[in-house]
Design an enzyme around this catalytic site. Structure first.
Site, PDB file in Angstrom:
ATOM      1  N   SER A 136       0.850  -1.176   0.000  1.00 34.23           N
ATOM      2  CA  SER A 136       0.000   0.000   0.000  1.00 34.23           C
ATOM      3  C   SER A 136       0.890   1.232   0.000  1.00 34.23           C
ATOM      4  O   SER A 136       1.723   1.405   0.888  1.00 34.23           O
ATOM      5  CB  SER A 136      -0.880  -0.040   1.256  1.00 34.23           C
ATOM      6  OG  SER A 136      -1.668   1.116   1.353  1.00 34.23           O
ATOM      7  N   LYS A 162      -0.839  -0.852  -4.560  1.00 35.32           N
ATOM      8  CA  LYS A 162      -2.085  -0.137  -4.242  1.00 35.32           C
ATOM      9  C   LYS A 162      -1.730   1.308  -3.968  1.00 35.32           C
ATOM     10  O   LYS A 162      -0.895   1.591  -3.115  1.00 35.32           O
ATOM     11  CB  LYS A 162      -2.735  -0.804  -3.021  1.00 35.32           C
ATOM     12  CG  LYS A 162      -3.674   0.061  -2.197  1.00 35.32           C
ATOM     13  CD  LYS A 162      -4.445  -0.794  -1.201  1.00 35.32           C
ATOM     14  CE  LYS A 162      -4.700  -0.090   0.111  1.00 35.32           C
ATOM     15  NZ  LYS A 162      -5.433  -0.952   1.070  1.00 35.32           N
ATOM     16  N   LYS A 164      -2.844   4.947  -2.652  1.00 38.10           N
ATOM     17  CA  LYS A 164      -3.833   5.700  -1.889  1.00 38.10           C
ATOM     18  C   LYS A 164      -4.222   6.908  -2.733  1.00 38.10           C
ATOM     19  O   LYS A 164      -3.341   7.573  -3.315  1.00 38.10           O
ATOM     20  CB  LYS A 164      -3.231   6.155  -0.560  1.00 38.10           C
ATOM     21  CG  LYS A 164      -2.985   5.002   0.413  1.00 38.10           C
ATOM     22  CD  LYS A 164      -4.301   4.414   0.910  1.00 38.10           C
ATOM     23  CE  LYS A 164      -4.080   3.541   2.130  1.00 38.10           C
ATOM     24  NZ  LYS A 164      -5.367   3.015   2.645  1.00 38.10           N
ATOM     25  N   ASP A 189      -7.074   2.996  -3.362  1.00 40.68           N
ATOM     26  CA  ASP A 189      -7.842   3.006  -2.108  1.00 40.68           C
ATOM     27  C   ASP A 189      -8.088   4.456  -1.701  1.00 40.68           C
ATOM     28  O   ASP A 189      -7.151   5.213  -1.456  1.00 40.68           O
ATOM     29  CB  ASP A 189      -7.046   2.274  -1.014  1.00 40.68           C
ATOM     30  CG  ASP A 189      -7.828   2.138   0.285  1.00 40.68           C
ATOM     31  OD1 ASP A 189      -8.996   2.575   0.341  1.00 40.68           O
ATOM     32  OD2 ASP A 189      -7.271   1.580   1.254  1.00 40.68           O
ATOM     33  N   GLU A 214     -10.989   0.691  -3.973  1.00 37.93           N
ATOM     34  CA  GLU A 214     -11.325   0.333  -2.591  1.00 37.93           C
ATOM     35  C   GLU A 214     -11.987   1.505  -1.867  1.00 37.93           C
ATOM     36  O   GLU A 214     -11.470   2.619  -1.874  1.00 37.93           O
ATOM     37  CB  GLU A 214     -10.013  -0.070  -1.895  1.00 37.93           C
ATOM     38  CG  GLU A 214     -10.167  -0.633  -0.494  1.00 37.93           C
ATOM     39  CD  GLU A 214      -8.814  -1.045   0.103  1.00 37.93           C
ATOM     40  OE1 GLU A 214      -7.824  -1.222  -0.658  1.00 37.93           O
ATOM     41  OE2 GLU A 214      -8.736  -1.182   1.332  1.00 37.93           O
ATOM     42  N   ASP A 239     -13.927  -1.921   2.153  1.00 35.76           N
ATOM     43  CA  ASP A 239     -13.014  -2.147   3.274  1.00 35.76           C
ATOM     44  C   ASP A 239     -13.775  -1.715   4.540  1.00 35.76           C
ATOM     45  O   ASP A 239     -14.422  -2.533   5.212  1.00 35.76           O
ATOM     46  CB  ASP A 239     -11.717  -1.337   3.047  1.00 35.76           C
ATOM     47  CG  ASP A 239     -10.770  -1.319   4.243  1.00 35.76           C
ATOM     48  OD1 ASP A 239     -11.129  -1.827   5.315  1.00 35.76           O
ATOM     49  OD2 ASP A 239      -9.653  -0.775   4.140  1.00 35.76           O
ATOM     50  N   LYS A 263     -10.222  -7.615   6.823  1.00 38.82           N
ATOM     51  CA  LYS A 263      -9.284  -7.203   7.873  1.00 38.82           C
ATOM     52  C   LYS A 263      -9.792  -7.793   9.166  1.00 38.82           C
ATOM     53  O   LYS A 263     -10.854  -7.391   9.667  1.00 38.82           O
ATOM     54  CB  LYS A 263      -9.265  -5.677   8.019  1.00 38.82           C
ATOM     55  CG  LYS A 263      -8.368  -4.971   7.052  1.00 38.82           C
ATOM     56  CD  LYS A 263      -8.298  -3.492   7.371  1.00 38.82           C
ATOM     57  CE  LYS A 263      -7.623  -2.765   6.238  1.00 38.82           C
ATOM     58  NZ  LYS A 263      -7.796  -1.310   6.342  1.00 38.82           N
ATOM     59  N   GLY A 291      -4.466  -4.733   5.651  1.00 32.28           N
ATOM     60  CA  GLY A 291      -3.439  -4.525   6.669  1.00 32.28           C
ATOM     61  C   GLY A 291      -3.722  -3.263   7.454  1.00 32.28           C
ATOM     62  O   GLY A 291      -4.494  -2.403   7.009  1.00 32.28           O
TER      63      GLY A 291
HETATM   64  O1  OSB Z   1      -7.467   1.373   4.193  1.00 35.39           O
HETATM   65  O2  OSB Z   1      -6.338  -0.367   3.879  1.00 35.39           O
HETATM   66  C1  OSB Z   1      -6.509   0.695   4.469  1.00 35.39           C
HETATM   67  C2  OSB Z   1      -3.547   1.401   6.734  1.00 35.39           C
HETATM   68  C3  OSB Z   1      -4.183   1.925   7.831  1.00 35.39           C
HETATM   69  C4  OSB Z   1      -5.533   2.066   7.821  1.00 35.39           C
HETATM   70  C5  OSB Z   1      -6.259   1.695   6.689  1.00 35.39           C
HETATM   71  C6  OSB Z   1      -5.619   1.150   5.588  1.00 35.39           C
HETATM   72  C7  OSB Z   1      -4.242   1.051   5.599  1.00 35.39           C
HETATM   73  C8  OSB Z   1      -3.459   0.586   4.460  1.00 35.39           C
HETATM   74  C9  OSB Z   1      -2.118  -0.037   4.718  1.00 35.39           C
HETATM   75  O3  OSB Z   1      -3.773   0.756   3.310  1.00 35.39           O
HETATM   76  C10 OSB Z   1      -2.189  -1.430   5.022  1.00 35.39           C
HETATM   77  C11 OSB Z   1      -0.905  -2.119   5.382  1.00 35.39           C
HETATM   78  O4  OSB Z   1      -0.101  -2.365   4.505  1.00 35.39           O
HETATM   79  O5  OSB Z   1      -0.763  -2.471   6.567  1.00 35.39           O
HETATM   80 MG    MG Z   2      -8.539   0.357   2.708  1.00 34.60          MG
END
Ligand code: OSB
Ligand code: MG
Length: 369
Positions: A136, A162, A164, A189, A214, A239, A263, A291
């Site tokens: 991510s 991915k 953001k 995402d 996402e 999510d 998750k 994650g």
């Molecule tokens: O939306 O998936 C998410 C991290 C913190 C809170 C929300 C998200 C995320 C990530 C990173 O996208 C996930 C990771 O690699 O741990």
């Molecule tokens: Mg997410």
């Protein structure tokens, strides 16, 4: 199993680089760690995935700690001899607080599996020895900085990227990354940063051959996601909205999501995650493991879950080095874009007690009455 003692710690790990999402920028990862000790002599570990502030989900670290101490642990103590499969039922009277509940269930499960000599993967139903890794990538300060970061991950071997996104950081970064890596599995995402008025804009992502978009809209706007899904070609993946088996079932029935990010913390634990996985397998819906910047403790359990047969897309199951220079367990090291599923009993990782001690910001012992 009877719990004797519970240790609750807060720790703070520095991040290798700031992690920026549509809801904020993180410079370090503060988190809650739980260790339970049982009368049978087993130890179980878990981390709570709640963030410091309620920006991703309504849960937040201090709130999770409070509900654990005030309501959840007393209910578990009251229950007495307990099996991991009974934890969710014992905690059901208390509404919400899935991340706090997941922490307790996971710690109890780890202790039980260590006693039984069974790994998380075998217990959950894993059928793979290794899992594919995605990464991510936070919102960057410039397109150049993004390209540099993604290049690093691609050369590290990550099998899926991915990005953001948020309003103002969407079409351009996606088109640049897609242009540079025409073949790489790519997804975005938004963490709820768009509204129903943005459907035309999100439709402009269609030409980039993304695996999925996402959580573009508010977590409560499941119908909005269904309306969006009907208009765009790119699959929509929820999510934040998926907080339980029932939420997953209903979102699928509404066609608000055609892929699901599971998750474990967000849905109340690994057992609920397996139920959602099974539902998705029955319905031909691909799932992947999300994650929450986990340390080796939470990562170990996530990697085991991601080894179940329905996890057909690479998850946000990155190497420890994605977020931390030093992990609190033996680190997860990626080889050819994959991580090995731990095979030892329970979560199957070694805890670095000295390092945990060094980064502890508070510690509390709770003894069962
Ligand atoms: O939306 O998936 C998410 C991290 C913190 C809170 C929300 C998200 C995320 C990530 C990173 O996208 C996930 C990771 O690699 O741990
Ligand atoms: Mg997410």
């Amino acid at each position: 199993m009877k719990i004797k003692e519970v240790e609750i710690r807060t720790i703070e790990l520095p991040l290798v680089r700031p992690f920026r999402t549509s809801f904020g920028t993180q410079l370090e990862r503060p988190l809650l760690l739980m260790k339970i000790t049982t009368h049978e002599g087993a130890e179980g570990w878990a981390e709570c995935v709640a963030m410091e502030a309620p920006l991703y989900s309504p849960e937040y670290m201090a709130g999770s700690q409070d509900v654990i101490e005030r309501f959840l642990l007393p209910a578990i103590f009251e229950y007495g001899d307990i099996r991991p499969e009974e934890v969710a039922g014992a905690l059901r009277p208390f509404l919400g607080h899935q991340m706090a509940k997941a922490t307790i269930e996971t710690a109890i499960l780890d202790a039980q599996l260590k006693l039984d000599g069974i790994s998380f993967g075998s217990y959950l139903g894993a059928n793979k020895e290794e899992i594919d890794c995605g990464v991510s990538v936070g919102i960057a300060n410039s397109i150049e900085a993004l390209v540099e970061e993604v290049s690093q991950y691609v050369s590290d071997g990550y099998r899926r990227i991915k990005l953001k996104i948020e309003p103002g950081w969407d079409l351009e970064p996606v088109s640049v990354i897609r242009g540079l890596w025409p073949e790489i599995p790519l997804q975005v995402d938004a963490n709820q940063a768009y509204t129903r008025n943005d459907i035309a804009l999100l439709k402009k992502l269609d030409p980039f051959n993304l695996l999925l978009i996402e959580q573009p809209l508010d977590e409560h706007d499941v119908l909005g996601h269904a309306m969006l899904a009907a208009k765009v070609e790119t699959p929509i993946c929820l999510d934040e909205s998926i907080t339980s088996f029932e939420a997953a079932r209903d979102a699928l029935a509404m066609k608000a999501t055609t892929v699901i990010n599971i998750k474990p913390g967000r849905v109340g634990g690994y057992l609920e995650s397996v139920r959602i996985h099974d539902l998705c397998v029955e319905n031909g819906i691909p799932v992947w493991c999300g994650g929450m910047l986990e340390t080796g403790i939470g990562r170990a359990a996530n990697v085991a879950l991601a080894a179940l047969p329905g996890f057909t897309l690479p998850g946000d199951t990155s190497a420890s080095s994605r977020f931390f220079t030093r992990d609190i367990t033996n680190p997860f090291v990626m080889e050819e874009g994959r991580l090995r599923v731990p095979t030892g009993p329970g979560i199957g990782v070694d805890i670095d007690h000295d390092f945990i001690e060094e980064i502890t910001t508070s510690r509390k012992m709770i003894t069962a009455p």
